[in-house]
Design a protein around this motif. Structure first.
Motif, PDB file in Angstrom:
ATOM      1  N   GLU A  18       0.827  -1.223  13.498  1.00 26.10           N
ATOM      2  CA  GLU A  18      -0.259  -1.687  12.631  1.00 26.10           C
ATOM      3  C   GLU A  18      -0.432  -3.203  12.658  1.00 26.10           C
ATOM      4  O   GLU A  18      -1.540  -3.693  12.520  1.00 26.10           O
ATOM      5  CB  GLU A  18      -0.023  -1.236  11.184  1.00 26.10           C
TER       6      GLU A  18
ATOM      7  N   ARG B   7       0.023   5.070  -1.654  1.00 23.21           N
ATOM      8  CA  ARG B   7      -1.379   5.145  -2.056  1.00 23.21           C
ATOM      9  C   ARG B   7      -2.185   5.884  -1.001  1.00 23.21           C
ATOM     10  O   ARG B   7      -1.761   6.030   0.144  1.00 23.21           O
ATOM     11  CB  ARG B   7      -1.945   3.744  -2.241  1.00 23.21           C
ATOM     12  N   LYS B   8      -3.362   6.315  -1.371  1.00 26.39           N
ATOM     13  CA  LYS B   8      -4.271   6.924  -0.402  1.00 26.39           C
ATOM     14  C   LYS B   8      -4.543   5.903   0.701  1.00 26.39           C
ATOM     15  O   LYS B   8      -4.778   4.730   0.426  1.00 26.39           O
ATOM     16  CB  LYS B   8      -5.573   7.324  -1.088  1.00 26.39           C
ATOM     17  N   GLY B   9      -4.458   6.340   1.951  1.00 26.24           N
ATOM     18  CA  GLY B   9      -4.675   5.443   3.074  1.00 26.24           C
ATOM     19  C   GLY B   9      -3.453   4.623   3.453  1.00 26.24           C
ATOM     20  O   GLY B   9      -3.563   3.687   4.236  1.00 26.24           O
ATOM     21  N   ASP B  10      -2.283   4.953   2.904  1.00 25.70           N
ATOM     22  CA  ASP B  10      -1.026   4.266   3.221  1.00 25.70           C
ATOM     23  C   ASP B  10      -0.843   4.233   4.735  1.00 25.70           C
ATOM     24  O   ASP B  10      -0.779   5.274   5.386  1.00 25.70           O
ATOM     25  CB  ASP B  10       0.120   5.028   2.549  1.00 25.70           C
ATOM     26  N   ARG B  11      -0.776   3.038   5.314  1.00 22.02           N
ATOM     27  CA  ARG B  11      -0.640   2.894   6.766  1.00 22.02           C
ATOM     28  C   ARG B  11       0.800   2.635   7.197  1.00 22.02           C
ATOM     29  O   ARG B  11       1.081   2.565   8.382  1.00 22.02           O
ATOM     30  CB  ARG B  11      -1.533   1.761   7.264  1.00 22.02           C
TER      31      ARG B  11
ATOM     32  N   GLY C  64       0.795  -1.229   0.000  1.00 13.93           N
ATOM     33  CA  GLY C  64       0.000   0.000   0.000  1.00 13.93           C
ATOM     34  C   GLY C  64       0.822   1.271   0.000  1.00 13.93           C
ATOM     35  O   GLY C  64       0.267   2.372   0.070  1.00 13.93           O
TER      36      GLY C  64
ATOM     37  N   ARG D 251       2.045  11.319   9.029  1.00 13.71           N
ATOM     38  CA  ARG D 251       1.587  12.221  10.091  1.00 13.71           C
ATOM     39  C   ARG D 251       2.661  13.240  10.455  1.00 13.71           C
ATOM     40  O   ARG D 251       2.359  14.385  10.790  1.00 13.71           O
ATOM     41  CB  ARG D 251       1.184  11.396  11.307  1.00 13.71           C
TER      42      ARG D 251
END
Length: 168
Positions: free
Chosen positions: A136, A26-30, A23, A35
């Protein structure tokens, strides 16, 4: 010559960490620590030929093994000739080793900037990324990375520089 290596063993199976790796950008990459740092943005899902970067650091994907490894080559305008790679290795007992390796040669002003500013900031980003991976995939974080005084000062200087030039 630059050789910068970071490793962390996470008490989670490679499949969980691999999903985070896949991921990236990408949008929402955790995985990427957006941050506190400029986000990693890629022009497509992680795949060979994908282009992007974070902040002023530009690169493109040259190798990708889903769920296991991604290798990026730096854009020559970055001032580093070389590559960086994030890889995962399954270990016994459902654990996984994350490894980030940057190998290259600094050119031009980067010969001075890398050791003075870029390397300590890079080190902090990678450790924050490893913190995200651990948090995560396990729900906990045993030993959170701590920014050095130099990293805190550099972040303050760069923020003040943007404010002073009106670029924020």
């Amino acid at each position: 010559m630059i050789r910068n290596v970071h490793e962390r063993v996470v008490d989670a199976p490679i499949e969980r960490l691999g999903a985070l790796l896949d991921g990236l950008g990408r949008k929402g990459d955790r995985l990427w620590p957006s941050r506190n740092w400029p986000p990693m943005v890629l022009d497509r899902p992680v795949s060979a030929g994908g282009e992007g970067g974070h902040g002023a650091i530009r690169y493109h994907v040259i190798e990708y093994e889903p769920g296991a490894r991604v290798r990026f080559a730096f854009d020559p305008a970055t001032g580093i000739e070389g590559a960086h790679e994030l890889s995962l290795d399954a270990l016994s007992n459902g654990r996984c080793r994350m490894r980030h390796v940057l190998v290259g040669r600094a050119r031009g002003r980067m010969r001075l900037l890398f050791p003075l500013a870029i390397e300590p900031l890079h080190d902090a980003v990678v450790e924050d990324m490893f913190d995200n991976a651990e948090r995560e995939t396990t729900g906990t974080l045993a030993h959170p990375a701590q920014w050095t005084l130099r990293v805190r000062l550099l972040r303050w200087l760069f923020r003040e520089g943007k404010t002073a030039t009106g670029s924020e």
